[in-house]
Design an enzyme around this catalytic site. Structure first.
Site, PDB file in Angstrom:
ATOM      1  N   ASP A 132     -29.683  42.353  12.413  1.00  0.00           N
ATOM      2  CA  ASP A 132     -28.680  41.637  13.190  1.00  0.00           C
ATOM      3  C   ASP A 132     -29.137  40.173  13.281  1.00  0.00           C
ATOM      4  O   ASP A 132     -30.236  39.811  12.853  1.00  0.00           O
ATOM      5  CB  ASP A 132     -28.455  42.280  14.571  1.00  0.00           C
TER       6      ASP A 132
HETATM    7  C1  BGC Z   1     -23.783  40.807  16.593  1.00  0.00           C
HETATM    8  C2  BGC Z   1     -23.319  41.520  15.347  1.00  0.00           C
HETATM    9  C3  BGC Z   1     -22.553  40.564  14.476  1.00  0.00           C
HETATM   10  C4  BGC Z   1     -23.457  39.398  14.136  1.00  0.00           C
HETATM   11  C5  BGC Z   1     -22.835  38.387  13.199  1.00  0.00           C
HETATM   12  C6  BGC Z   1     -24.521  39.529  16.270  1.00  0.00           C
HETATM   13  O1  BGC Z   1     -24.795  38.776  17.398  1.00  0.00           O
HETATM   14  O2  BGC Z   1     -24.588  41.678  17.344  1.00  0.00           O
HETATM   15  O3  BGC Z   1     -22.556  42.638  15.677  1.00  0.00           O
HETATM   16  O4  BGC Z   1     -22.078  41.208  13.324  1.00  0.00           O
HETATM   17  O5  BGC Z   1     -23.808  38.743  15.343  1.00  0.00           O
HETATM   18  O6  BGC Z   1     -21.894  37.604  13.837  1.00  0.00           O
END
Ligand code: BGC
Length: 742
Positions: free
Chosen positions: A271
């Site tokens: 993530d």
């Molecule tokens: C979130 C993800 C997301 C990623 C990209 C993160 O902060 O937890 O679910 O896909 O950002 O934007």
């Protein structure tokens, strides 16, 4: 579970020419170039051609996120395929969570449809719109089981149930990947967040989780397994830690379970910054450690941070990470690019003209929105409103005309100018007779200024019926937007009480990203439609249900608590040794002063709140009534490996055609591990004509009765099983059967 840090063996045979291309590339690439493929970057400040261009040209990155302009994406793909060292095209990622330009209801609302087909179609439409600008990868679906409505990301989930989440996650994956990964209108899906993210303590986003081994396997992992079985191309790790090990560095889950046991061959992405955050967790000493631990655990691609580029060359040189592990990750990343058709044509998805919002997508969004509306209560058949007598309808509230807010969380690209608001749609319904009186009363859902309430009260006093459009703005749910108090925010409770005083029928339409606690308003309202954040076509759907063009059919995918103090409260809980009896209700006022303490009659409940939820999982009324009768089973005894057929007569005993969602629940009453009081094992959406009866049939295989037991895996224990079929998780039509060995 094994923890190997060893390259996995390649399980599925790919065409030889693809393997040859990938192996040739791997042989030609420097270590730094390979590690570059394992890095995903965002544009940051400035034009992407300037910020990302040099990184692409030098082979420092293989994937990008958050670029959506079609010409820019084309140019970046051109740089990658014509000017980077090996001409490797880019993964182009974006959070296309519940629509791109045209917006579906939030995933929790989609879950209330209990309709995998509309979810699959919605994802296919979203993929089509996103692919038209050159996006080839989305970070959805999120399939974290969510039992805590304080958690802002419950909006993005399919709710609390394992079976429903499995079915819907698989449908969404198939929708995004419609026509195969190499279709010009598909995008690669991503199952997230592996695993346990939804169990954040106290619903505080990113908080630590406490999940037992059994809960992990029986509750949190199955949706991911379903997504893998549906062919999901990628998996994203969770920000959270799990029994002391951050998910991003969880080798036994990523390599042991996901890759070895489940044979997942797609890519694993971290993530956003979750690799350097291993240091903040207190798990890695520095970023070099974090990079080493993540790559060993099996994270192929680093999102947004740069610890791989900065540290892995040295880690390979020192022997801390074997180059074979790097090769394995790069092989998977190249394979995904190959599968997406990008080697054959890096511009496969980029058109000059973005698609959307367009007719077909709007139709799907409308269908999803109308099916997501849950009629929570309807005293004295207040709904549907009749427009025969040209009614005067007061439309009051901060969310009646809120094209942006109705789209919900995660709508980076959603086009609010396309939204049909509830007010606009109600006006449209009454354009040939009747009248709409409108006042938003409160500027926003959080406003506390009660002046507008007085004004709205005066206006509403002239109406025949009041439709209150309440709830929470989209920014009050979603990532990092958890709430400790989940009542209607601002002065909305006061607004409800004011409207009640006018002595008119009061209907509430509540838009929210989570179940709100409605105990302080529910008795003041004659009817309540729970609309979640219903997306682009939300208003049309709401007006159609208010005026009875369509009978509501949504059912709750999550339990509604009476009070925050009850959380977590979910239907598939354990019985405990002292379950509260059904008649046991609030008790605190009955306790005599200086009452002697006793342990007699104690049970698992709170003294100051009814132990039952306000609305149970699966609840949802219609404009007709359904009755379930005559349950018959094809057999009363089955053996492991066999199925049983369950038949039930479902009668529409009202006077209008409508759709019901029939639900099948099971209980294993005695087992070597305590099992939930009920578990959903099947559901069907069925249209039943007024006054008619349909026989519905569920087939239940003994595999569905298995549970995970540490040391033994998935097992079924012979004995008696109970089943119920009905319209919610309190279903009372009941039967039993037996599973016998041999
Ligand atoms: C979130 C993800 C997301 C990623 C990209 C993160 O902060 O937890 O679910 O896909 O950002 O934007």
């Amino acid at each position: 579970m094994t923890t190997t840090s060893q390259p996995a063996t390649n399980k599925s045979a790919k065409p030889t020419d693809q393997n040859d291309t990938i192996e040739r590339l791997l042989a030609a690439m420097s270590l730094e170039e390979k590690i570059g493929q394992m890095s995903l970057a965002q544009p940051g400040e400035g034009p992407p051609e300037k910020t990302l261009g040099p990184l692409i040209r030098s082979g420092k990155i293989g994937a990008i996120i958050n670029v959506v302009d079609p010409q820019t994406i084309r140019e970046l793909q051109r740089m990658a395929s014509e000017e980077s060292p090996h001409g490797i095209p880019l993964l182009v990622g974006r959070d296309v969570i519940h629509g791109f330009k045209t917006v579906m209801p939030i995933p929790l609302g989609q879950a209330a449809t209990w309709n995998p087909q509309v979810i699959q179609e919605g994802a296919a439409r979203a993929a089509e719109e996103a692919a038209s600008v050159g996006i080839n990868w989305t970070y959805a679906p999120m399939m974290d089981i969510a039992r805590d409505p304080r958690w802002g990301r419950i909006a993005e989930s399919f709710g609390e149930d394992v079976y429903l989440s499995c079915e819907l996650a698989a449908a969404m994956v198939k929708g995004f990947q419609t026509g195969g990964l190499d279709s010009p209108t598909s995008v690669a899906a991503c199952a997230k967040h592996f695993v346990g993210y939804g169990a954040a303590e106290s619903g505080r986003d990113y908080a630590t989780t406490n999940i037992s081994e059994h809960e992990l396997h029986n509750v949190y992992l199955p949706p991911f397994k379903a997504a893998v079985e549906a062919g999901v191309a990628s998996v994203m790790t969770s920000f959270s830690d799990l029994d002391g090990i951050p998910a991003t560095a969880h080798e036994s889950l990523l390599r042991g379970l996901l890759r070895e046991q489940w044979s997942f061959e797609g890519i694993v992405v971290s993530d956003w910054h979750s690799i350097p955050e291993l240091c903040t967790h207190g798990f890695s000493g520095d970023e070099a450690d974090a990079a080493i631990q993540s790559v060993r655990a099996g994270v192929d691609l680093e999102m947004a941070s740069e610890t791989y580029n900065a540290n892995l060359p040295e880690a390979v040189a020192s022997g801390a990470v074997s180059e074979a592990l790097i090769d394995e990750s790069v092989r998977r990343l190249l394979q995904l690019k190959m599968d997406l058709g990008l080697f054959a044509d890096p511009y496969l998805r980029s058109t000059d003209q973005a698609t959307g919002p367009q007719g077909e997508a709007k139709e799907t969004c409308y269908q999803a929105a109308v099916e997501s509306l849950v009629l929570l209560k309807n005293d004295n058949k207040t709904l549907p409103l009749s427009n025969d007598r040209k009614p005067k309808v007061a439309v009051i509230g901060p969310l009646a005309e809120a094209g942006y807010e109705q789209l919900g969380t995660w709508i980076f690209d959603g086009d609010p100018s396309q939204s049909i608001s509830a007010l606009a749609a109600i006006r449209d319904h009454l354009k040939d007779g009747g009248e709409v009186l409108y006042d938003r009363a409160l500027e926003t859902s959080r406003s506390r200024d009660s002046e507008g309430i007085e004004r709205a009260g005066q206006l509403a006093s002239q109406a025949d019926v009041i439709v209150l459009c309440l709830g929470e703005e989209s920014i009050l749910s979603g990532e990092a937007h958890s709430r400790a108090n989940i009542d209607l925010p601002g002065a909305q409770v006061e607004l409800v009480h004011k409207m009640r005083e006018l002595g008119k029928p009061v209907v509430a339409v509540i838009m929210a990203g989570r179940p709100l606690t409605l105990s302080n308003v529910i008795d003041q309202l004659d009817a309540v439609i729970y609309a979640w954040h219903p997306g682009t076509m939300g208003g049309t759907a709401i007006a159609d249900v208010l005026f009875g063009q369509v009978a509501p059919s949504g059912k709750l995918p999550v339990t509604f608590p009476r009070a925050v103090g009850q959380i977590p409260i979910y239907y598939n809980a354990k019985n405990t040794g002292k379950p509260p009896t059904p008649e046991l209700v609030t008790y605190i006022d009955d306790i005599p002063v200086e009452a002697p303490q006793t342990s007699l009659g104690m049970s698992a409940f709170h003294l100051d709140v009814d132990h039952r939820p306000l609305f149970v999982f699966g609840h949802g009324l219609s404009y007709t009534e359904f009755s379930y009768q005559n349950m018959t089973l094809s057999r009363s005894v089955i053996h492991p490996g066999e199925s049983i057929d369950i038949r039930v007569d479902l009668a529409n005993i009202g006077d209008r055609d409508a759709t019901e969602i029939a639900q099948l629940y099971v209980r294993d009453p005695v087992a070597s591990l305590t099992r939930p009081v009920r578990e959903l094992k099947g559901f069907q959406r069925i249209q039943v004509a007024a006054g008619s009866t349909q026989t519905i049939e569920f087939r239940l295989h003994t595999d569905a009765l298995k549970f995970y037991k540490q040391g033994q895996g998935w097992i079924i224990e012979p004995g008696l099983f109970e089943i119920w079929v009905g319209g919610d998780s309190n279903a009372s039509l009941h039967a039993t059967f037996e599973v016998v060995d041999g």
